[in-house]
Design a protein around this motif. Sequence first.
Motif, PDB file in Angstrom:
ATOM      1  N   GLY A   1      -2.716   0.253  14.530  1.00 29.71           N
ATOM      2  CA  GLY A   1      -1.701  -0.795  14.397  1.00 29.71           C
ATOM      3  C   GLY A   1      -1.340  -1.130  12.968  1.00 29.71           C
ATOM      4  N   MET A   2      -1.424  -0.157  12.071  1.00 30.01           N
ATOM      5  CA  MET A   2      -1.146  -0.394  10.660  1.00 30.01           C
ATOM      6  C   MET A   2      -0.072   0.563  10.161  1.00 30.01           C
ATOM      7  SD  MET A   2      -3.333  -2.765   9.652  1.00 30.01           S
ATOM      8  CE  MET A   2      -3.569  -2.608   7.897  1.00 30.01           C
ATOM      9  N   PHE A   3       0.636   0.126   9.146  1.00 26.53           N
ATOM     10  CA  PHE A   3       1.548   1.000   8.423  1.00 26.53           C
ATOM     11  C   PHE A   3       0.724   1.640   7.308  1.00 26.53           C
ATOM     12  CE2 PHE A   3       4.412  -1.955  10.432  1.00 26.53           C
ATOM     13  CZ  PHE A   3       5.448  -1.137  10.842  1.00 26.53           C
ATOM     14  N   VAL A   4       0.688   2.948   7.271  1.00 23.76           N
ATOM     15  CA  VAL A   4      -0.095   3.659   6.258  1.00 23.76           C
ATOM     16  C   VAL A   4       0.846   4.540   5.442  1.00 23.76           C
ATOM     17  CG1 VAL A   4      -2.256   3.613   7.537  1.00 23.76           C
ATOM     18  CG2 VAL A   4      -0.686   5.506   7.881  1.00 23.76           C
TER      19      VAL A   4
ATOM     20  N   PHE B   1      -2.201   3.731   0.711  1.00 26.82           N
ATOM     21  CA  PHE B   1      -2.111   2.279   0.871  1.00 26.82           C
ATOM     22  C   PHE B   1      -1.792   1.971   2.321  1.00 26.82           C
ATOM     23  CE2 PHE B   1       1.836   4.152  -0.387  1.00 26.82           C
ATOM     24  CZ  PHE B   1       2.764   3.606   0.475  1.00 26.82           C
ATOM     25  N   GLU B   2      -1.843   0.694   2.681  1.00 27.70           N
ATOM     26  CA  GLU B   2      -1.553   0.297   4.057  1.00 27.70           C
ATOM     27  C   GLU B   2      -1.140  -1.164   4.119  1.00 27.70           C
ATOM     28  OE1 GLU B   2      -6.125  -0.781   5.342  1.00 27.70           O
ATOM     29  OE2 GLU B   2      -5.171   0.977   6.191  1.00 27.70           O
TER      30      GLU B   2
ATOM     31  N   GLU C   1       4.483  -2.271   1.450  1.00 24.53           N
ATOM     32  CA  GLU C   1       5.211  -2.126   0.184  1.00 24.53           C
ATOM     33  C   GLU C   1       4.487  -2.846  -0.955  1.00 24.53           C
ATOM     34  OE1 GLU C   1       9.774  -2.056  -1.340  1.00 24.53           O
ATOM     35  OE2 GLU C   1       9.271  -3.593   0.143  1.00 24.53           O
ATOM     36  N   LYS C   2       3.972  -4.042  -0.691  1.00 27.84           N
ATOM     37  CA  LYS C   2       3.209  -4.774  -1.713  1.00 27.84           C
ATOM     38  C   LYS C   2       1.947  -3.984  -2.087  1.00 27.84           C
ATOM     39  CE  LYS C   2       4.766  -9.338  -0.305  1.00 27.84           C
ATOM     40  NZ  LYS C   2       4.427 -10.567   0.426  1.00 27.84           N
ATOM     41  N   ASP C   3       1.274  -3.423  -1.074  1.00 27.98           N
ATOM     42  CA  ASP C   3       0.071  -2.655  -1.324  1.00 27.98           C
ATOM     43  C   ASP C   3       0.399  -1.377  -2.103  1.00 27.98           C
ATOM     44  OD1 ASP C   3      -2.746  -2.655  -1.068  1.00 27.98           O
ATOM     45  OD2 ASP C   3      -2.648  -1.200   0.564  1.00 27.98           O
TER      46      ASP C   3
ATOM     47  N   LYS D   1     -10.556  -2.160   4.983  1.00 31.34           N
ATOM     48  CA  LYS D   1      -9.186  -1.885   4.581  1.00 31.34           C
ATOM     49  C   LYS D   1      -9.171  -1.029   3.329  1.00 31.34           C
ATOM     50  CE  LYS D   1      -4.821  -4.048   3.550  1.00 31.34           C
ATOM     51  NZ  LYS D   1      -4.105  -5.268   3.264  1.00 31.34           N
ATOM     52  N   ARG D   2      -8.295  -0.014   3.322  1.00 33.01           N
ATOM     53  CA  ARG D   2      -8.232   0.943   2.223  1.00 33.01           C
ATOM     54  C   ARG D   2      -7.213   0.527   1.176  1.00 33.01           C
ATOM     55  NH1 ARG D   2      -6.487   5.700   5.900  1.00 33.01           N
ATOM     56  NH2 ARG D   2      -4.650   4.605   5.228  1.00 33.01           N
ATOM     57  N   SER D   3      -7.023  -0.719   0.962  1.00 31.94           N
ATOM     58  CA  SER D   3      -5.967  -1.197   0.104  1.00 31.94           C
ATOM     59  C   SER D   3      -5.925  -0.521  -1.253  1.00 31.94           C
ATOM     60  CB  SER D   3      -6.113  -2.703  -0.080  1.00 31.94           C
ATOM     61  OG  SER D   3      -5.142  -3.184  -0.961  1.00 31.94           O
TER      62      SER D   3
END
Length: 149
Positions: A25-28, A40-41, A49-51, A139-141
């Motif tokens: 359920g994430m944008f990667v 980023f995600e 986009e911020k990440d 989280k792989r930020s």
Amino acid sequence: MNIIETVFMTYKGYTAAVEFNPEDGMFVGRVLRIQDLIDFEGETIDEAEKDFHNAIKSYLNACKVTGTKPDKPRKEKLSIDFPPELSAKIEFLAEANNKTEDTIVVQMMSTIFKDTENRMGKTLRALFKNRPSRKTSGKRSGRTMVETE
């Protein structure tokens, strides 16, 4: 509804591709056309986009700290054989606008891609605008990998 579209983002000369991963359920996303890994995600396109921006800042800072030269996106040439009718139209537009044929094609493609990205972005934002927030572990930020010799 299973919609998986790729959205492209650009920041400080780096371009990234972002996709929705239905499994978590994430944008990667990942930065394209460089050797180093920058991914980023985010739970939303805006968060991704911020990440992405933070990942690029972190990458450039890591390069500065380690004294390594940041990897710059590769520039590649693309050769396309147009059908004669389309080639004639491109040539006509170039002459009429006092531009090169390459410039006309780049402008047209840029417009098409920008319009497509805007439509896709609006669709994805609308689909996930009211989605409940998900908390994920690990989280792989903005993960970056910088190789040094």
